[in-house]
Design a protein around this motif. Structure first.
Motif, PDB file in Angstrom:
ATOM      1  N   ILE A  53      43.976 106.207  55.706  1.00 14.14           N
ATOM      2  CA  ILE A  53      45.022 105.329  56.261  1.00 14.14           C
ATOM      3  C   ILE A  53      44.997 105.382  57.785  1.00 14.14           C
ATOM      4  CG2 ILE A  53      47.524 104.992  56.471  1.00 14.14           C
ATOM      5  CD1 ILE A  53      47.761 105.953  53.560  1.00 14.14           C
ATOM      6  N   PHE A  54      44.826 106.572  58.335  1.00 16.79           N
ATOM      7  CA  PHE A  54      44.745 106.720  59.793  1.00 16.79           C
ATOM      8  C   PHE A  54      43.550 105.950  60.356  1.00 16.79           C
ATOM      9  CE2 PHE A  54      47.297 110.791  60.981  1.00 16.79           C
ATOM     10  CZ  PHE A  54      48.410 110.249  60.352  1.00 16.79           C
ATOM     11  N   VAL A  55      42.413 106.031  59.673  1.00 13.66           N
ATOM     12  CA  VAL A  55      41.229 105.307  60.146  1.00 13.66           C
ATOM     13  C   VAL A  55      41.487 103.802  60.144  1.00 13.66           C
ATOM     14  CG1 VAL A  55      38.815 104.740  59.653  1.00 13.66           C
ATOM     15  CG2 VAL A  55      39.611 107.090  59.428  1.00 13.66           C
ATOM     16  N   ILE A  56      42.021 103.284  59.050  1.00 15.51           N
ATOM     17  CA  ILE A  56      42.257 101.844  58.934  1.00 15.51           C
ATOM     18  C   ILE A  56      43.275 101.369  59.960  1.00 15.51           C
ATOM     19  CG2 ILE A  56      43.131 100.025  57.424  1.00 15.51           C
ATOM     20  CD1 ILE A  56      42.043 101.627  55.047  1.00 15.51           C
ATOM     21  N   VAL A  57      44.400 102.057  60.031  1.00 20.59           N
ATOM     22  CA  VAL A  57      45.469 101.653  60.956  1.00 20.59           C
ATOM     23  C   VAL A  57      45.015 101.811  62.406  1.00 20.59           C
ATOM     24  CG1 VAL A  57      47.795 102.190  61.766  1.00 20.59           C
ATOM     25  CG2 VAL A  57      47.312 102.152  59.317  1.00 20.59           C
ATOM     26  N   GLY A  58      44.442 102.969  62.726  1.00 17.14           N
ATOM     27  CA  GLY A  58      44.033 103.225  64.107  1.00 17.14           C
ATOM     28  C   GLY A  58      42.968 102.269  64.590  1.00 17.14           C
ATOM     29  N   GLN A  59      41.916 102.073  63.780  1.00 16.86           N
ATOM     30  CA  GLN A  59      40.839 101.188  64.200  1.00 16.86           C
ATOM     31  C   GLN A  59      41.293  99.734  64.273  1.00 16.86           C
ATOM     32  OE1 GLN A  59      36.108 101.011  63.620  1.00 16.86           O
ATOM     33  NE2 GLN A  59      37.206 101.180  61.698  1.00 16.86           N
ATOM     34  N   SER A  60      42.111  99.314  63.329  1.00 17.12           N
ATOM     35  CA  SER A  60      42.586  97.925  63.322  1.00 17.12           C
ATOM     36  C   SER A  60      43.418  97.615  64.563  1.00 17.12           C
ATOM     37  CB  SER A  60      43.401  97.655  62.048  1.00 17.12           C
ATOM     38  OG  SER A  60      42.617  97.822  60.885  1.00 17.12           O
ATOM     39  N   ILE A  61      44.380  98.476  64.867  1.00 19.99           N
ATOM     40  CA  ILE A  61      45.239  98.242  66.029  1.00 19.99           C
ATOM     41  C   ILE A  61      44.431  98.321  67.322  1.00 19.99           C
ATOM     42  CG2 ILE A  61      47.205  99.117  67.345  1.00 19.99           C
ATOM     43  CD1 ILE A  61      48.415 100.086  64.730  1.00 19.99           C
ATOM     44  N   ALA A  62      43.535  99.310  67.412  1.00 23.70           N
ATOM     45  CA  ALA A  62      42.723  99.465  68.627  1.00 23.70           C
ATOM     46  C   ALA A  62      41.861  98.229  68.864  1.00 23.70           C
ATOM     47  CB  ALA A  62      41.850 100.711  68.519  1.00 23.70           C
ATOM     48  N   LYS A  63      41.231  97.720  67.823  1.00 21.35           N
ATOM     49  CA  LYS A  63      40.362  96.545  67.963  1.00 21.35           C
ATOM     50  C   LYS A  63      41.158  95.279  68.271  1.00 21.35           C
ATOM     51  CE  LYS A  63      36.442  98.592  67.200  1.00 21.35           C
ATOM     52  NZ  LYS A  63      35.425  98.714  68.270  1.00 21.35           N
ATOM     53  N   LEU A  64      42.328  95.141  67.665  1.00 21.45           N
ATOM     54  CA  LEU A  64      43.169  93.974  67.961  1.00 21.45           C
ATOM     55  C   LEU A  64      43.626  93.989  69.418  1.00 21.45           C
ATOM     56  CD1 LEU A  64      45.384  93.704  64.753  1.00 21.45           C
ATOM     57  CD2 LEU A  64      43.613  92.104  65.501  1.00 21.45           C
ATOM     58  N   LEU A  65      44.034  95.155  69.896  1.00 22.82           N
ATOM     59  CA  LEU A  65      44.467  95.265  71.290  1.00 22.82           C
ATOM     60  C   LEU A  65      43.298  95.076  72.252  1.00 22.82           C
ATOM     61  CD1 LEU A  65      46.972  98.259  71.036  1.00 22.82           C
ATOM     62  CD2 LEU A  65      47.516  95.847  71.402  1.00 22.82           C
ATOM     63  N   GLU A  66      42.111  95.527  71.853  1.00 25.18           N
ATOM     64  CA  GLU A  66      40.929  95.322  72.677  1.00 25.18           C
ATOM     65  C   GLU A  66      40.608  93.834  72.799  1.00 25.18           C
ATOM     66  OE1 GLU A  66      36.333  96.997  72.973  1.00 25.18           O
ATOM     67  OE2 GLU A  66      37.336  96.878  71.023  1.00 25.18           O
ATOM     68  N   ASN A  67      40.682  93.123  71.678  1.00 26.82           N
ATOM     69  CA  ASN A  67      40.469  91.671  71.713  1.00 26.82           C
ATOM     70  C   ASN A  67      41.524  90.974  72.564  1.00 26.82           C
ATOM     71  OD1 ASN A  67      38.252  90.413  69.813  1.00 26.82           O
ATOM     72  ND2 ASN A  67      39.010  92.227  68.756  1.00 26.82           N
ATOM     73  N   PHE A  68      42.762  91.422  72.410  1.00 26.73           N
ATOM     74  CA  PHE A  68      43.848  90.831  73.198  1.00 26.73           C
ATOM     75  C   PHE A  68      43.627  91.083  74.684  1.00 26.73           C
ATOM     76  CE2 PHE A  68      48.120  91.139  75.134  1.00 26.73           C
ATOM     77  CZ  PHE A  68      48.572  89.860  74.854  1.00 26.73           C
ATOM     78  N   TYR A  69      43.165  92.281  75.024  1.00 29.56           N
ATOM     79  CA  TYR A  69      42.884  92.643  76.417  1.00 29.56           C
ATOM     80  C   TYR A  69      41.838  91.709  77.011  1.00 29.56           C
ATOM     81  CZ  TYR A  69      40.302  95.230  80.034  1.00 29.56           C
ATOM     82  OH  TYR A  69      39.628  95.584  81.172  1.00 29.56           O
ATOM     83  N   TYR A  70      40.716  91.556  76.333  1.00 28.76           N
ATOM     84  CA  TYR A  70      39.646  90.710  76.861  1.00 28.76           C
ATOM     85  C   TYR A  70      40.060  89.237  76.878  1.00 28.76           C
ATOM     86  CZ  TYR A  70      36.159  94.417  77.050  1.00 28.76           C
ATOM     87  OH  TYR A  70      35.457  95.547  77.392  1.00 28.76           O
ATOM     88  N   ASP A  71      40.893  88.841  75.951  1.00 36.75           N
ATOM     89  CA  ASP A  71      41.345  87.451  75.919  1.00 36.75           C
ATOM     90  C   ASP A  71      42.263  87.139  77.100  1.00 36.75           C
ATOM     91  OD1 ASP A  71      41.643  84.843  74.741  1.00 36.75           O
ATOM     92  OD2 ASP A  71      43.617  85.459  74.030  1.00 36.75           O
ATOM     93  N   GLN A  72      43.087  88.107  77.488  1.00 37.38           N
ATOM     94  CA  GLN A  72      44.091  87.867  78.524  1.00 37.38           C
ATOM     95  C   GLN A  72      43.578  88.081  79.949  1.00 37.38           C
ATOM     96  OE1 GLN A  72      47.172  86.570  77.913  1.00 37.38           O
ATOM     97  NE2 GLN A  72      46.412  86.401  75.812  1.00 37.38           N
ATOM     98  N   ILE A  73      42.449  88.793  80.103  1.00 34.64           N
ATOM     99  CA  ILE A  73      41.942  88.977  81.470  1.00 34.64           C
ATOM    100  C   ILE A  73      41.011  87.844  81.880  1.00 34.64           C
ATOM    101  CG2 ILE A  73      42.133  91.493  81.341  1.00 34.64           C
ATOM    102  CD1 ILE A  73      39.103  91.595  80.917  1.00 34.64           C
ATOM    103  N   ASN A  74      40.889  86.836  81.015  1.00 31.41           N
ATOM    104  CA  ASN A  74      40.041  85.667  81.315  1.00 31.41           C
ATOM    105  C   ASN A  74      38.623  86.090  81.678  1.00 31.41           C
ATOM    106  OD1 ASN A  74      42.232  83.838  80.966  1.00 31.41           O
ATOM    107  ND2 ASN A  74      42.959  84.360  83.021  1.00 31.41           N
ATOM    108  N   ARG A  75      38.041  86.890  80.822  1.00 33.96           N
ATOM    109  CA  ARG A  75      36.711  87.407  81.108  1.00 33.96           C
ATOM    110  C   ARG A  75      35.663  86.299  81.181  1.00 33.96           C
ATOM    111  NH1 ARG A  75      32.081  89.022  79.049  1.00 33.96           N
ATOM    112  NH2 ARG A  75      31.083  90.818  80.032  1.00 33.96           N
ATOM    113  N   SER A  76      35.908  85.159  80.545  1.00 30.34           N
ATOM    114  CA  SER A  76      34.946  84.060  80.578  1.00 30.34           C
ATOM    115  C   SER A  76      34.695  83.549  81.998  1.00 30.34           C
ATOM    116  CB  SER A  76      35.437  82.906  79.693  1.00 30.34           C
ATOM    117  OG  SER A  76      36.708  82.443  80.139  1.00 30.34           O
ATOM    118  N   GLU A  77      35.619  83.871  82.907  1.00 31.55           N
ATOM    119  CA  GLU A  77      35.468  83.422  84.290  1.00 31.55           C
ATOM    120  C   GLU A  77      34.680  84.413  85.149  1.00 31.55           C
ATOM    121  OE1 GLU A  77      39.351  82.689  85.776  1.00 31.55           O
ATOM    122  OE2 GLU A  77      39.840  81.140  84.299  1.00 31.55           O
ATOM    123  N   TYR A  78      34.295  85.564  84.565  1.00 28.06           N
ATOM    124  CA  TYR A  78      33.552  86.569  85.329  1.00 28.06           C
ATOM    125  C   TYR A  78      32.132  86.083  85.588  1.00 28.06           C
ATOM    126  CZ  TYR A  78      37.167  90.115  84.486  1.00 28.06           C
ATOM    127  OH  TYR A  78      38.333  90.816  84.456  1.00 28.06           O
TER     128      TYR A  78
END
Length: 392
Positions: A53-78
């Motif tokens: 359960i820790f693996v599923i919850v931890g990895q899922s939240i970490a990856k979602l937040l990582e995607n959100f991070y890259y989406d919000q910093i407008n990395r496509s403009e780098y």
């Protein structure tokens, strides 16, 4: 005198064998078909389930937040000069939250001290403190390098290609486990690993918020980064199991105490400390501290959201690591790696639900990946169930 002594020899040895957990572990055949170490902790389903359960919850939240991070910093403009901005930061986030583990570690240690009853003294030679310290440093170095390489690989090549290459960790782990941990495989474990490999490969259709544009792609550098990241992750898990088998479980044998989950926190705290120091040094040398300030100011959702995303990643990665190392502690490095990989389809589906990268959708591949993930887990758990029945 003979009559007085007879009851003593009939009752006391039985009471001692019931009360000393290490004798139960020696008599148990659980896991002995997978490892050559009789000191390993027998399969304990509550610990295994909580770790998963820790693996599923931890990895899922970490990856979602990582995607959100890259989406919000407008990395496509780098531009190309900022291709690998934040790779040391992402590596740092995977380990910097280790102080959160100090409280549960202290609780477990305190509980264990209360349960001791006149344990024999242990010398530093018996516990091999110096050897253990060197191993923790090595594990910390591997953690930092693995986090950095994985972060860089995802920014250099398409995420589907990265996923395919990163799945090779399931080839490396059994090889390392056979040589380092002396694991003996049976058909159910082999079936589980094969199904996990298929699961990882089928997640190639997944999307990632930091995926590079065609002009930014560097297949040679990204592919090597992904491959060595997979190799490091496999080596990391097998070395952690070696710490349990060769040092911590032997230490508990000397004190006639059952191995405690506190050892999971011990490994993580000391190794993560080393990895965090390395990542901070790398971050400062790369000058990413200036990038962090710029990203915070330019974050689409504001500075407060930026802080929450970064803290959330640090916390969720610690949850993930507790689950991963907990599975190594309870079963083996192979199961830990299998569970880590078969969690990918869940993350893939969640990314589709919460984001809209390149019109990504829940396609047939994601559905099949979820099915093979379940079958992989079932195959491994069936083997554990059979071993527990044999032990009983």
């Amino acid at each position: 005198m003979a009559q007085n002594n007879q009851p003593i020899f009939q009752t006391k040895p039985q009471e001692q064998f019931v009360q000393i957990p290490i004798n139960i572990e020696r008599d148990s055949t659980t896991l002995m078909s997978q490892t050559g170490n009789s000191n390993r902790k027998p399969n304990h389903w509550p610990t295994i389930i909580i770790s998963i359960i820790f693996v599923i919850v931890g990895q899922s939240i970490a990856k979602l937040l990582e995607n959100f991070y890259y989406d919000q910093i407008n990395r496509s403009e780098y531009d190309e000069s900022r291709q690998n901005d934040g790779v040391w930061t992402q590596a740092l986030l995977q380990t910097v939250g280790f102080p959160l583990l100090l409280l549960p570690f202290i609780i477990f240690i305190t509980k264990n001290k209360r349960s001791r009853h006149q344990q024999p003294p242990i010398t530093s030679d018996q516990i091999h403190y110096k050897s253990l310290a060197v191993i923790y440093i090595c594990i910390g170095i591997i953690m930092a390098v693995q986090g950095r390489l994985a972060a860089m690989g995802k920014l250099e090549i398409p995420f589907g290609v990265f996923t395919l290459i990163y799945t090779t960790q399931l080839f490396f782990t059994p090889i390392f486990a056979a040589f380092i941990n002396k694991i003996k495989f049976n058909r159910w474990v082999v079936i589980s690993v094969i199904l996990a490999i298929i699961t990882g490969a089928l997640t190639l259709s997944s999307s990632f918020g930091g995926e590079p544009d065609e002009a930014e792609e560097n297949y040679a550098r990204g592919a090597w980064a992904a491959l060595f990241a997979a190799l490091c992750f496999s080596l990391l898990l097998c070395n952690i199991q070696n710490v349990f088998d060769s040092y911590i479980f032997k230490r508990t044998e000397l004190t006639t105490r059952k191995p405690s989950f506190a050892s999971v926190f011990e490994v993580l705290i000391f190794s993560s400390l080393v990895a965090t120091i390395i990542s901070i040094v790398g971050l400062l040398i790369a000058g990413e501290q200036d990038d962090l300030k710029r990203e915070m100011n330019e974050f689409s959702k504001g500075k407060g959201s930026y802080r929450m995303v970064m803290v959330g990643q640090a916390v969720s990665w610690q949850i993930y690591w507790v689950g991963i190392v907990g599975l190594v502690f309870s079963v083996s490095s192979v199961l830990s790696n299998v569970i880590s990989v078969i969690t990918w389809p869940i993350v893939s589906v969640l990314v589709v639900i919460f984001f809209n990268f390149m019109d990504d959708d829940i396609d047939v591949l994601k559905g099949v990946a979820l099915i093979t993930a379940v079958l992989s887990a079932v195959a491994y758990f069936f083997r554990l169930h059979k071993e527990n029945r044999m032990a009983n």
